[in-house]
Design a protein around this motif. Structure first.
Motif, PDB file in Angstrom:
ATOM      1  N   VAL A 165     -61.022  50.144  15.722  1.00  0.00           N
ATOM      2  CA  VAL A 165     -62.329  50.502  15.160  1.00  0.00           C
ATOM      3  C   VAL A 165     -63.389  50.718  16.244  1.00  0.00           C
ATOM      4  O   VAL A 165     -64.343  51.467  16.033  1.00  0.00           O
ATOM      5  CB  VAL A 165     -62.824  49.470  14.120  1.00  0.00           C
ATOM      6  CG1 VAL A 165     -61.994  49.536  12.860  1.00  0.00           C
ATOM      7  CG2 VAL A 165     -62.820  48.061  14.691  1.00  0.00           C
ATOM      8  N   ALA A 166     -63.252  50.086  17.395  1.00  0.00           N
ATOM      9  CA  ALA A 166     -64.226  50.299  18.471  1.00  0.00           C
ATOM     10  C   ALA A 166     -63.637  49.892  19.812  1.00  0.00           C
ATOM     11  O   ALA A 166     -62.830  48.956  19.884  1.00  0.00           O
ATOM     12  CB  ALA A 166     -65.487  49.486  18.208  1.00  0.00           C
ATOM     13  N   THR A 167     -64.027  50.613  20.873  1.00  0.00           N
ATOM     14  CA  THR A 167     -63.611  50.240  22.232  1.00  0.00           C
ATOM     15  C   THR A 167     -64.843  50.300  23.120  1.00  0.00           C
ATOM     16  O   THR A 167     -65.809  51.026  22.824  1.00  0.00           O
ATOM     17  CB  THR A 167     -62.543  51.201  22.803  1.00  0.00           C
ATOM     18  OG1 THR A 167     -63.124  52.482  22.949  1.00  0.00           O
ATOM     19  CG2 THR A 167     -61.302  51.274  21.939  1.00  0.00           C
ATOM     20  N   GLY A 175     -54.494  48.465  27.631  1.00  0.00           N
ATOM     21  CA  GLY A 175     -54.185  47.033  27.737  1.00  0.00           C
ATOM     22  C   GLY A 175     -54.951  46.220  26.706  1.00  0.00           C
ATOM     23  O   GLY A 175     -54.413  45.283  26.106  1.00  0.00           O
ATOM     24  N   ALA A 176     -56.208  46.607  26.481  1.00  0.00           N
ATOM     25  CA  ALA A 176     -57.035  45.885  25.505  1.00  0.00           C
ATOM     26  C   ALA A 176     -56.470  46.074  24.098  1.00  0.00           C
ATOM     27  O   ALA A 176     -56.473  45.136  23.286  1.00  0.00           O
ATOM     28  CB  ALA A 176     -58.476  46.380  25.578  1.00  0.00           C
ATOM     29  N   ILE A 177     -55.955  47.267  23.840  1.00  0.00           N
ATOM     30  CA  ILE A 177     -55.340  47.522  22.522  1.00  0.00           C
ATOM     31  C   ILE A 177     -54.114  46.619  22.358  1.00  0.00           C
ATOM     32  O   ILE A 177     -53.911  46.004  21.313  1.00  0.00           O
ATOM     33  CB  ILE A 177     -54.995  49.023  22.372  1.00  0.00           C
ATOM     34  CG1 ILE A 177     -56.300  49.815  22.235  1.00  0.00           C
ATOM     35  CG2 ILE A 177     -54.063  49.269  21.186  1.00  0.00           C
ATOM     36  CD1 ILE A 177     -56.161  51.302  22.371  1.00  0.00           C
ATOM     37  N   GLY A 178     -53.334  46.529  23.437  1.00  0.00           N
ATOM     38  CA  GLY A 178     -52.172  45.631  23.412  1.00  0.00           C
ATOM     39  C   GLY A 178     -52.604  44.198  23.137  1.00  0.00           C
ATOM     40  O   GLY A 178     -51.967  43.476  22.361  1.00  0.00           O
ATOM     41  N   ALA A 179     -53.707  43.784  23.760  1.00  0.00           N
ATOM     42  CA  ALA A 179     -54.208  42.417  23.557  1.00  0.00           C
ATOM     43  C   ALA A 179     -54.580  42.213  22.089  1.00  0.00           C
ATOM     44  O   ALA A 179     -54.287  41.164  21.495  1.00  0.00           O
ATOM     45  CB  ALA A 179     -55.412  42.165  24.460  1.00  0.00           C
ATOM     46  N   MET A 209     -60.062  45.636  16.647  1.00  0.00           N
ATOM     47  CA  MET A 209     -58.998  46.145  15.794  1.00  0.00           C
ATOM     48  C   MET A 209     -59.060  45.444  14.431  1.00  0.00           C
ATOM     49  O   MET A 209     -59.162  44.224  14.366  1.00  0.00           O
ATOM     50  CB  MET A 209     -57.643  45.899  16.474  1.00  0.00           C
ATOM     51  CG  MET A 209     -56.492  46.554  15.767  1.00  0.00           C
ATOM     52  SD  MET A 209     -54.951  46.381  16.687  1.00  0.00           S
ATOM     53  CE  MET A 209     -55.064  47.723  17.825  1.00  0.00           C
ATOM     54  N   VAL A 210     -59.027  46.224  13.363  1.00  0.00           N
ATOM     55  CA  VAL A 210     -59.068  45.667  12.014  1.00  0.00           C
ATOM     56  C   VAL A 210     -57.885  46.225  11.223  1.00  0.00           C
ATOM     57  O   VAL A 210     -57.708  47.443  11.149  1.00  0.00           O
ATOM     58  CB  VAL A 210     -60.401  46.032  11.291  1.00  0.00           C
ATOM     59  CG1 VAL A 210     -60.401  45.489   9.861  1.00  0.00           C
ATOM     60  CG2 VAL A 210     -61.601  45.509  12.066  1.00  0.00           C
TER      61      VAL A 210
END
Lengths: 425, 238
Positions: free
Chosen positions: B7-9, B227-231, B1-2
Motif C-alpha cells: 500500500v505504501a513505500t 528487501g523491505a517488501i520481503g520484510a 503491506m495490508v
C-alpha cells in the motif's frame, strides 16, 4: 511490543560457561614467560625464534628456549596492539598485502614493545620452516639479517595426493638430511650437544601432549558441546610452544577431567537447552576480536570443532632409534592435509561434520594466509553438496583489525544463522 | 503491506542516527498509506540498521528479505543479484523462496552503489541519467582498477584523454559487471535471475551484466524496496 529477538546488541545475554580449570592456562603461560626471562639472564642459556610447523621439540631437546613470533603476534592482537605495529611495519616499507603476523612481528621488534603487550627480543638463533607457510622463509630471513643472528631454513616438500612412494621416500631423505644439518647448525652456534636420552624424553612428552589434546577432542563430540572454540583457541597454547615439556601436560589433564565431568552430567558450555547450532570454525581466529566466538553464542551457535587447533596434535609414533624418529617426524611435517591437499581436506571435513554432528561451517578466508585460504570455494561447494549444511566464507584477517568490518560480518553471520535455522526445519 | 498488498513505500537517507531514521520512515509510510499505528500488527526490520529499529518485532537480514521479496513479486525467480549502496550480493533460492546459499562482495566499495555515486560525481552527471547515457556508447572505455579511489583517478585521466563521456560511463558499468560476475561465479547463478537494490534502476549496469553473464535479467519492479517488501511478507508470517 516485543523487542527484536535475534539481535547481538544484548551481548552477554547468553554466557558461555568456562571449564573450572580454564584459568589454569595461566600456569603454562607464566612458566613459558618466566623461563624466557631466566634464559635471557643466564649467559650459558640460549634462545631461538621458531615458527608454526617447526619441530619445536628440537629446541627443548637442546635446552634452547623457543620464542615464537607468531604466538607473540597473537598476544599483541589480543592486547589491541597489532594495528599500530602493522602500521609501523607498513611505514617501514612493508606492503599492506603482507601477512599480518609478519608485520606485527616486525613492528613489535622495531618499536621494542613490552613483552606483555606482544613484544619480542633478539634471540641467539633463528630457525624456521616453509612447511605450512611460504612467507615464513623471507620473513625470518629478513629478521635474522636485521638482528644479525644465524639463520636456519628447513625446506619441506609437500606431500599431496598422488605423490608416489619413491618420491615420498626421496622427500623424507631430503628432510632427514636437513635435520642433521640443523643439528650441526645448533651445535655450532649455541655450543650445545645432542643428548639422545633427553631426545626420547622430550618426544615422549610431546606425544603425550598430542594424545591428550586428541582425547579432549573425542569428548568434544558430545552434545551439548562441553568445550567451545572460544576456549580452545587460547587453551591450545601448550601445543604451540610447549610440546616436550611437562607443564602443558598437567594443564591438559585437568581440562580433560573437567570435560569428562561435564559430559557425564550431560552439561555443556552453553546454558541448558541454549545450544541450537553446532558449528565448525576453520582457519585462524580473529585474535584482536575473540568476542566474535562469544557473539555466536547469542544466536545459540557454538564452535564445536575447529581443524586449526586440532591440526597441532597429530598422531605421533613411538620410535626406537634416532633415524627412525627423524623419518617419522619428517613425514609428519610434510603431511599437512589441513592446508594443502584438497581431496583429503574435503574427506576430513566431511568426516568431522558427521563425528561432531555439525550444522554449519564457517571458513575464514584469511587475507594474511594464502595456504589456509586456498581451495575454500571448492571445499564449501563439496560440503554443501555432500552434507547439505550451510557454509559461510568470511573474508577477514587474523591479526589486522582493519579487515574486520562490524556491520558486514554481522550481516553475513546472521544470514548464515538463518540458513542453519531453515535447514533444521 | 495490508492483506498481501503493497500500500505504501518510502525511502529516506539513514543519516547518523539509524534509530531515529527508522522511526521517521515508519511514521512517513504510515501517513502516506493513511494507516493508524494501532492497526499495525507486526513490524520486521532489515538492512544494516536492522538492529537499531527497537520497535520492530523481529529483524531479518537483507539476504532473507530480498529472497522473500523477490519470491513474492516473481515466484519463478531462482537467483537474485542485489546491488545496494554499501554492498552487493547474490542469492540462490528454491521454489518456495527459501535461501539456498548466498555470497557477498569482499570488503570494498567497488561494485556497489557507492562506487557509482563517486563515479557520477567525477563525471559531473546526475546519477539518474547515468544508465541511459551509457547505452549510447559504441566503444566502452577500459576501467581496469579494482579500487574505487584508483578507478576515479583512472576515469579522470580518461576524461583528460578526451574519451567520450558515454564510453567512460559504459566502461564503469562494465567494470561493475565484471566484479559482480566474478562474485556470482562462486555461487553458480540459476535462471530466472532478478536484480534488486537501488542500482537495478540503472539500465546501463543491467545491460552490462546481461552481456557479461550471458543471462536475461528481470528487474524487480520495486528494486530499491525489494528487501523491505520481503520484510513485510515475513512479518505477515510471524
Amino acid at each position: 511490543m516485543d523487542k527484536i529477538n535475534n539481535s547481538t546488541d544484548n551481548a552477554g545475554r547468553i554466557t558461555l560457561k568456562t571449564l573450572p580449570h580454564a584459568k589454569d592456562l595461566k600456569w603454562p603461560m607464566l612458566w613459558w614467560f618466566t623461563l624466557e626471562k631466566i634464559y635471557r639472564t643466564l649467559p650459558w642459556k640460549k634462545t631461538a625464534w621458531t615458527c608454526a610447523a617447526f619441530p619445536i621439540e628440537m629446541m627443548w631437546i637442546y635446552d634452547i628456549f623457543p620464542d615464537h613470533p607468531e604466538n607473540m603476534a597473537t598476544v599483541a592482537a589480543a592486547r589491541k596492539q597489532s594495528q599500530r605495529l602493522i602500521e609501523h611495519a607498513e611505514s617501514m616499507g612493508f606492503s599492506r598485502d603482507l601477512c599480518s603476523y609478519c608485520k606485527t612481528n616486525i613492528g613489535a621488534y622495531d618499536t621494542k614493545i613490552k613483552k606483555t603487550l606482544g613484544g619480542i627480543s633478539k634471540p641467539d638463533i633463528v630457525v624456521c620452516t616453509n612447511a605450512i607457510c611460504d612467507t615464513h622463509w623471507k620473513w625470518f630471513q629478513i629478521m635474522a639479517d636485521k638482528m644479525n643472528v644465524p639463520f636456519f631454513m628447513f625446506d619441506i616438500p609437500k606431500w599431496v595426493s598422488g605423490t608416489d612412494e619413491k618420491t615420498l621416500e626421496g622427500n623424507i631423505d631430503y628432510v632427514v638430511d636437513q635435520f642433521y644439518d640443523l643439528i650441526v647448525f645448533i651445535e655450532k652456534h649455541t655450543g650445545k650437544k645432542m643428548n639422545e636420552k633427553r631426545l626420547y624424553k622430550v618426544l615422549d612428552k610431546s606425544t603425550e601432549l598430542s594424545d591428550l589434546w586428541r582425547e579432549i577432542f573425542e569428548h568434544r563430540k558430545s552434545v551439548p558441546s562441553p568445550y567451545s572454540g572460544a576456549e580452545t583457541s587460547a587453551a591450545f597454547f601448550p601445543l604451540v610452544v610447549l610440546p616436550g615439556v611437562q607443564v602443558g601436560i598437567n594443564f591438559f589433564k585437568k581440562i580433560l577431567a573437567d570435560i569428562k565431568n561435564l559430559t557425564a552430567k550431560g552439561e555443556g558450555t552453553m546454558p541448558k537447552g541454549a545450544e541450537k547450532y553446532r558449528v565448525m570454525w576453520e582457519g585462524i581466529p580473529f585474535w584482536y576480536r575473540m568476542r566474535f566466538m562469544y557473539d555466536l553464542a547469542q544466536y545459540g551457535a557454538v564452535i564445536a570443532f575447529e581443524p586449526y587447533t586440532y591440526s597441532f596434535a597429530p598422531v605421533k609414533k613411538k620410535c626406537l632409534t634416532m633415524e627412525e624418529t627423524l623419518r617419522d617426524v619428517a613425514k609428519l611435517i610434510m603431511d599437512t592435509p589441513y592446508a594443502y591437499n584438497l581431496e583429503r581436506r574435503i574427506e576430513n571435513f566431511e568426516k568431522w561434520i558427521d563425528e561432531y554432528k555439525l550444522d554449519g561451517v564457517i571458513l575464514h578466508e584469511n587475507m594474511s594466509c594464502r595456504p589456509s585460504s586456498a581451495g575454500m570455494v571448492d571445499l564449501a561447494e563439496a560440503i554443501m553438496r555432500d552434507k547439505g549444511i550451510p557454509v559461510l566464507i568470511l573474508q577477514c584477517d587474523m591479526n589486522d583489525p582493519r579487515a574486520y568490518s562490524e556491520g558486514q560480518i554481522k550481516t553475513r553471520v546472521e544470514g548464515f544463522i538463518e540458513l542453519m535455522e531453515a535447514n533444521k526445519k | 503491506m495490508v492483506d498481501g498488498k503493497i500500500v505504501a513505500t518510502r525511502v529516506i537517507f539513514t543519516g547518523y542516527n539509524a534509530e531515529a531514521a527508522g522511526l521517521k520512515v515508519y511514521e512517513e509510510v504510515l501517513k502516506e498509506a493513511c494507516i493508524d499505528k494501532n492497526v499495525v500488527k507486526k513490524i520486521v526490520s532489515t538492512g544494516y540498521g536492522r538492529n537499531s529499529v527497537k520497535f520492530a518485532d523481529k529483524s531479518y537480514t537483507e539476504i532473507m528479505c530480498h529472497a522473500t521479496g523477490a519470491h513474492f513479486l516473481s515466484p519463478h525467480v531462482r537467483s537474485i543479484i542485489d546491488i545496494g549502496g554499501q554492498d552487493s550480493k547474490a542469492i540462490l533460492l528454491d521454489d518456495k523462496g527459501k535461501v539456498k546459499n548466498f555470497v557477498m562482495n569482499d570488503k570494498c566499495a567497488a561494485g556497489t552503489g557507492r562506487f557509482l555515486e563517486v563515479m557520477a560525481r567525477a563525471m559531473e552527471v546526475n546519477l539518474d541519467e547515468f544508465g541511459a547515457m551509457s547505452i549510447k556508447s559504441i566503444q566502452p572505455s577500459k576501467i581496469s582498477s579494482l579500487c574505487t579511489v584508483f578507478a576515479e583517478s583512472e576515469v579522470i585521466s580518461l576524461i583528460a584523454k578526451g574519451e567520450q563521456r558515454q564510453d567512460i560511463i559504459a566502461g564503469i558499468h562494465e567494470s561493475i559487471a565484471a566484479r559482480i560476475t566474478s562474485m556470482t561465479g562462486r555461487l553458480g547463478l540459476q535462471e530466472p535471475l532478478m536484480i534488486t537494490g537501488g542500482v537495478a534502476r540503472n539500465v546501463g549496469v543491467v545491460h552490462a551484466l546481461e552481456k557479461k553473464l550471458e543471462m536475461k535479467i528481470e528487474v524487480s519492479p520495486y528494486a530499491q524496496v525489494n528487501g523491505a517488501i520481503g520484510a513485510a511478507v515475513l512479518a505477515a508470517s510471524l
